[in-house]
Design a protein around this motif. Structure first.
Motif, PDB file in Angstrom:
ATOM      1  N   UNK A   1       0.653  14.499   2.804  1.00 61.80           N
ATOM      2  CA  UNK A   1       0.942  14.045   1.436  1.00 61.80           C
ATOM      3  C   UNK A   1       1.748  12.749   1.384  1.00 61.80           C
ATOM      4  N   UNK A   2       2.600  12.524   2.388  1.00 60.20           N
ATOM      5  CA  UNK A   2       3.423  11.313   2.387  1.00 60.20           C
ATOM      6  C   UNK A   2       2.757  10.171   3.132  1.00 60.20           C
ATOM      7  N   UNK A   3       2.156  10.464   4.295  1.00 57.51           N
ATOM      8  CA  UNK A   3       1.734   9.400   5.204  1.00 57.51           C
ATOM      9  C   UNK A   3       0.300   8.944   5.022  1.00 57.51           C
ATOM     10  N   UNK A   4      -0.524   9.693   4.316  1.00 63.37           N
ATOM     11  CA  UNK A   4      -1.901   9.274   4.105  1.00 63.37           C
ATOM     12  C   UNK A   4      -2.607   8.993   5.418  1.00 63.37           C
ATOM     13  N   UNK A   5      -3.186   7.779   5.539  1.00 60.58           N
ATOM     14  CA  UNK A   5      -3.884   7.366   6.769  1.00 60.58           C
ATOM     15  C   UNK A   5      -3.056   6.311   7.490  1.00 60.58           C
ATOM     16  N   UNK A   6      -1.795   6.608   7.702  1.00 61.45           N
ATOM     17  CA  UNK A   6      -0.930   5.645   8.381  1.00 61.45           C
ATOM     18  C   UNK A   6      -1.222   5.620   9.872  1.00 61.45           C
ATOM     19  N   UNK A   7      -0.658   4.636  10.543  1.00 68.56           N
ATOM     20  CA  UNK A   7      -0.866   4.465  11.978  1.00 68.56           C
ATOM     21  C   UNK A   7      -0.347   5.657  12.772  1.00 68.56           C
TER      22      UNK A   7
ATOM     23  N   UNK B   1      -3.112  -0.128  -0.967  1.00 72.30           N
ATOM     24  CA  UNK B   1      -3.121   1.297  -0.637  1.00 72.30           C
ATOM     25  C   UNK B   1      -2.834   1.523   0.843  1.00 72.30           C
ATOM     26  N   UNK B   2      -3.444   0.709   1.710  1.00 74.59           N
ATOM     27  CA  UNK B   2      -3.187   0.844   3.146  1.00 74.59           C
ATOM     28  C   UNK B   2      -1.735   0.510   3.469  1.00 74.59           C
ATOM     29  N   UNK B   3      -1.203  -0.495   2.803  1.00 73.26           N
ATOM     30  CA  UNK B   3       0.174  -0.893   3.076  1.00 73.26           C
ATOM     31  C   UNK B   3       1.149   0.197   2.658  1.00 73.26           C
ATOM     32  N   UNK B   4       0.845   0.906   1.587  1.00 70.24           N
ATOM     33  CA  UNK B   4       1.701   2.028   1.187  1.00 70.24           C
ATOM     34  C   UNK B   4       1.763   3.061   2.306  1.00 70.24           C
ATOM     35  N   UNK B   5       0.615   3.374   2.920  1.00 70.31           N
ATOM     36  CA  UNK B   5       0.601   4.317   4.046  1.00 70.31           C
ATOM     37  C   UNK B   5       1.509   3.829   5.170  1.00 70.31           C
TER      38      UNK B   5
END
Length: 448
Positions: A81-87, A249-253
């Motif tokens: 829920x917090x990290x999404x598709x983060x690295x 959106x990617x940067x938010x992750x």
């Protein structure tokens, strides 16, 4: 004085008892034999798990063949829920693209460029800290969050949005268990993950606030008025292979994981380092002398040798991320044992850093070990505070600079002593923290 360590569970616990203990605290759920074993197997009806302490196996997984051991999605399910598709959660080409964009922001002279922001955050932490009994984890969290906002977005923690993110993250910490049901059961993608309502709400609020900062930065970049900080560097760096950049959106992750990794882990390590010094007065005196001679410029970091070794030792005894989990992409053989495809491979800095066959005096606090040949040898084989290989934390050097400098600034201005009857018990939440906090008595030094 031996630093606190959680009691191990007895051997022979039932599967139900083990899972219950594991969900509550993964450190005390493990048997004592893992501090001696090179490898240990654990079976459930749903998956097989293998904990590896053998340095050769760790090198295979993290350095020699990392593509054959992708990050397991079981452990990261709870953070989705917090990290999404983060690295932090991705694998394969998606992860490679993210690292190609992120890594340049931490290379070259970025440590020197970040130094003034970290120094300012440390000075603010010194000014905020009261005398008397202090829950030092809260103070360290405040300081680490300040570092993140100053280095990422050139904003002090006093900024309205930064304050809102920080306080909402504190709420998130209290509602988010380190594991959820999906860590134990092989649930299909369409099955709801049953995250707690409060967890989902806090994660959504944090992401909305980060989104506001990211959109504002994108506007400033387009106008040519953006400061040269980490956010600008990352948002303006194209993937050298595809030419693409991170969208909002990617940067938010990515900002979510920078905040989680850079704030939560730094706060954990700094808190334990201060506790270790409070309970070892001779070491604290050495840090105080070293810090008193420090000049507040980047070159002075080279003079903080013992302070840096204290921080290293805190990372050894209390690694903020106590376990990492990979998954076998194909069948393997490990120490003569057949390991099937899809097995969970657990690499445990918590056990590795205290392994009885790899470290002298493994449970003792000994910062001087880092300058001995034996200590350096142990570190090469059995020290993973920031992982290793291609997935090593890109901010590892940044974290060492931050931890060493904040520790020096705080000990230069305050003497820290333990609070009688308040011995912290290490537990694993998002990182290794004190079960009821870490309480210290702070007394301002007369000539800081």
């Amino acid at each position: 004085m031996i630093p606190p360590k959680p009691a191990s569970r007895p051997d022979g616990a039932s599967l139900f008892s083990y899972l219950r203990l594991f969900r509550r605290d993964i450190l005390s759920a493990q048997p004592a034999r893992l501090y001696r074993a090179w490898m240990a197997a654990f079976r459930t009806p749903f998956f097989r798990s293998y904990l590896c302490n053998d340095p050769a196996l760790i090198r295979r997984v993290l350095q020699d063949r990392p593509a054959d051991f992708p990050k397991s999605q079981r452990i990261t399910e709870g953070l989705a829920p917090l990290l999404g598709r983060s690295v932090f959660v991705t694998n394969g080409e998606e992860w490679l693209r993210q690292r190609r964009i992120i890594d340049p922001a931490f290379e070259g002279g970025r440590m020197r460029a970040a130094f003034p922001a970290i120094l300012a955050a440390g000075q603010a932490a010194v000014a905020r800290l009261p005398e008397g009994a202090v829950e030092i984890e809260a103070a360290a969290s405040h300081a680490a969050a300040d570092v993140i906002f100053r280095t990422l977005f050139s904003l002090p923690i006093e900024d309205r949005v930064a304050q809102a993110v920080f306080h909402e993250f504190r709420t998130y910490q209290r509602t988010q268990p380190i594991l959820n049901l999906a860590a134990f059961l092989p649930l299909p993608a369409w099955v709801p993950r049953l995250h707690r309502r409060a967890t989902r709400r806090s994660a959504a609020t944090i992401r909305r606030l980060i989104g506001q900062m990211t959109e504002a930065r994108a506007t400033a970049i387009a106008a040519g008025t953006a400061p040269d900080d980490l956010a600008t560097r990352i948002m303006t760096t194209p993937d050298p292979v595809t030419g693409s950049r991170f969208g909002t959106a990617e940067m938010v992750d990515q900002v979510a994981i920078f905040f989680l990794a850079g704030h939560e882990t730094s706060a954990s390590a700094l808190s334990w380092a201060l506790y270790l010094l409070a309970s070892h007065s001779a070491a604290q005196d050495r840090v105080a002398v070293e810090a008193a001679a420090m000049t507040e410029d980047f070159a002075s970091l080279a003079t903080l040798r013992f302070t840096r070794d204290v921080f290293r030792e805190a990372l050894r005894l209390y690694p903020p991320v106590p376990m990492m989990v990979r998954e076998t992409a194909k069948p393997e053989e490990m120490r003569g044992r057949a390991v099937p495809k899809g097995a969970q491979i657990v690499l445990s800095p918590w056990h590795l850093h205290r392994h009885e066959r790899l470290w002298a005096n493994p449970d003792g606090f000994d910062p001087d070990r880092w300058q001995t040949e034996a200590g350096k040898s142990s570190a090469r084989d059995a020290y993973l505070p920031f992982s290793s290989g291609p997935r090593v934390c890109p901010g590892a050097g940044f974290a060492m600079l931050e931890g060493t400098l904040l520790l020096a600034l705080l000990v230069r201005s305050f003497r820290f002593d333990v609070v009688e009857g308040r011995v912290p018990v290490p537990v694993a939440h998002l990182t290794v923290r004190g079960k009821d906090g870490i309480w210290l008595k702070a007394s301002r030094r007369s000539n800081p």
